[in-house]
Design a protein around this motif. Structure first.
Motif, PDB file in Angstrom:
ATOM      1  N   TRP A 262     -10.149  -9.788  -4.459  1.00 29.86           N
ATOM      2  CA  TRP A 262     -11.244  -8.804  -3.996  1.00 29.86           C
ATOM      3  C   TRP A 262     -12.613  -9.328  -4.102  1.00 29.86           C
ATOM      4  CZ3 TRP A 262     -15.617  -8.014  -7.174  1.00 29.86           C
ATOM      5  CH2 TRP A 262     -15.301  -8.629  -8.469  1.00 29.86           C
ATOM      6  N   ARG A 263     -12.829 -10.655  -4.401  1.00 29.05           N
ATOM      7  CA  ARG A 263     -14.165 -11.129  -4.476  1.00 29.05           C
ATOM      8  C   ARG A 263     -14.579 -11.490  -3.144  1.00 29.05           C
ATOM      9  NH1 ARG A 263     -15.007 -15.359  -9.006  1.00 29.05           N
ATOM     10  NH2 ARG A 263     -16.975 -14.901  -8.650  1.00 29.05           N
ATOM     11  N   ASP A 264     -13.940 -12.532  -2.578  1.00 33.16           N
ATOM     12  CA  ASP A 264     -14.154 -12.965  -1.282  1.00 33.16           C
ATOM     13  C   ASP A 264     -13.185 -12.912   0.141  1.00 33.16           C
ATOM     14  OD1 ASP A 264     -13.664 -16.339  -2.299  1.00 33.16           O
ATOM     15  OD2 ASP A 264     -12.307 -14.851  -2.126  1.00 33.16           O
TER      16      ASP A 264
ATOM     17  N   SER B 155     -11.226  -1.840  -4.706  1.00 30.11           N
ATOM     18  CA  SER B 155     -12.050  -2.937  -4.117  1.00 30.11           C
ATOM     19  C   SER B 155     -12.398  -3.908  -5.157  1.00 30.11           C
ATOM     20  CB  SER B 155     -13.285  -2.140  -3.794  1.00 30.11           C
ATOM     21  OG  SER B 155     -14.071  -1.532  -4.607  1.00 30.11           O
ATOM     22  N   THR B 156     -11.843  -3.687  -6.525  1.00 34.97           N
ATOM     23  CA  THR B 156     -12.272  -4.706  -7.256  1.00 34.97           C
ATOM     24  C   THR B 156     -11.092  -5.525  -8.000  1.00 34.97           C
ATOM     25  OG1 THR B 156     -12.401  -3.419  -9.104  1.00 34.97           O
ATOM     26  CG2 THR B 156     -14.535  -3.385  -8.063  1.00 34.97           C
ATOM     27  N   ARG B 157      -9.971  -5.313  -7.210  1.00 34.58           N
ATOM     28  CA  ARG B 157      -8.587  -5.659  -7.722  1.00 34.58           C
ATOM     29  C   ARG B 157      -8.192  -6.743  -6.704  1.00 34.58           C
ATOM     30  NH1 ARG B 157      -5.873  -2.334 -11.751  1.00 34.58           N
ATOM     31  NH2 ARG B 157      -7.071  -0.291 -12.162  1.00 34.58           N
ATOM     32  N   ASN B 158      -7.646  -7.793  -7.491  1.00 31.38           N
ATOM     33  CA  ASN B 158      -6.882  -8.785  -6.743  1.00 31.38           C
ATOM     34  C   ASN B 158      -5.318  -8.164  -6.398  1.00 31.38           C
ATOM     35  OD1 ASN B 158      -8.735 -10.964  -6.712  1.00 31.38           O
ATOM     36  ND2 ASN B 158      -7.794 -11.411  -8.778  1.00 31.38           N
ATOM     37  N   MET B 159      -4.841  -8.280  -5.208  1.00 31.54           N
ATOM     38  CA  MET B 159      -3.809  -7.561  -4.660  1.00 31.54           C
ATOM     39  C   MET B 159      -2.975  -8.482  -4.158  1.00 31.54           C
ATOM     40  SD  MET B 159      -4.450  -4.279  -5.099  1.00 31.54           S
ATOM     41  CE  MET B 159      -3.075  -3.566  -4.226  1.00 31.54           C
ATOM     42  N   GLY B 160      -1.494  -8.269  -4.407  1.00 33.85           N
ATOM     43  CA  GLY B 160      -0.606  -9.102  -4.211  1.00 33.85           C
ATOM     44  C   GLY B 160       0.796  -8.515  -3.528  1.00 33.85           C
ATOM     45  N   TRP B 161       1.663  -9.188  -3.002  1.00 41.06           N
ATOM     46  CA  TRP B 161       3.106  -8.929  -2.619  1.00 41.06           C
ATOM     47  C   TRP B 161       3.860  -9.806  -2.890  1.00 41.06           C
ATOM     48  CZ3 TRP B 161       4.118  -4.619   0.050  1.00 41.06           C
ATOM     49  CH2 TRP B 161       3.293  -3.741   0.821  1.00 41.06           C
TER      50      TRP B 161
END
Length: 126
Positions: free
Chosen positions: A53-55, A30-36
């Motif tokens: 993850w922030r907004d 929940s605290t990680r930016n995620m990408g494809w």
């Protein structure tokens, strides 16, 4: 380090839809930016989409904007990529990627992500 497992790839026809899923291990999802990202044969890995993850802000490559949607479910430790109106040029191996915990900036290059899944093949026939 977080472990990532993609699923949902397959062979479809142009115009069809697919939804990719990426399940993450651990308690920091929940605290990680995620990408494809995706990589076609003979080409470099390219950015597809990312989510903060922030907004929950989302970012897309121009080539998929309006057709693909990235989303996340923190309760399930999963990030999704809904792909609509698929084209033959979308054919590639699709990779899920996770940034460092509490990353402040959402990156759109592979160097901005530390953890990677094994990839799932998406093939779009014409």
């Amino acid at each position: 380090q977080v472990q990532l497992v993609e699923s949902g790839g397959g062979l479809v026809q142009a115009g069809d839809s697919l939804r990719l899923s990426c399940a993450a291990s651990g308690r920091t999802f929940s605290t990680r930016n995620m990408g494809w990202f995706r990589q076609a044969p003979g080409k470099e890995r390219e950015f597809v989409a990312a989510i903060s993850w922030r907004d929950g802000s989302t970012y897309y490559a121009d080539s998929v904007k309006g057709r693909f949607t990235i989303s996340r479910d923190n309760a399930k430790n999963t990030v999704y990529l809904q792909m609509n109106s698929l084209k033959p040029e979308d054919t590639a191996v699709y990779y899920c990627a996770a940034g460092d915990p509490s990353g402040m900036v959402v990156r759109t290059t592979p160097l901005g992500f530390r953890s990677w899944g094994q990839g799932t093949q998406v093939t779009v026939s014409s």
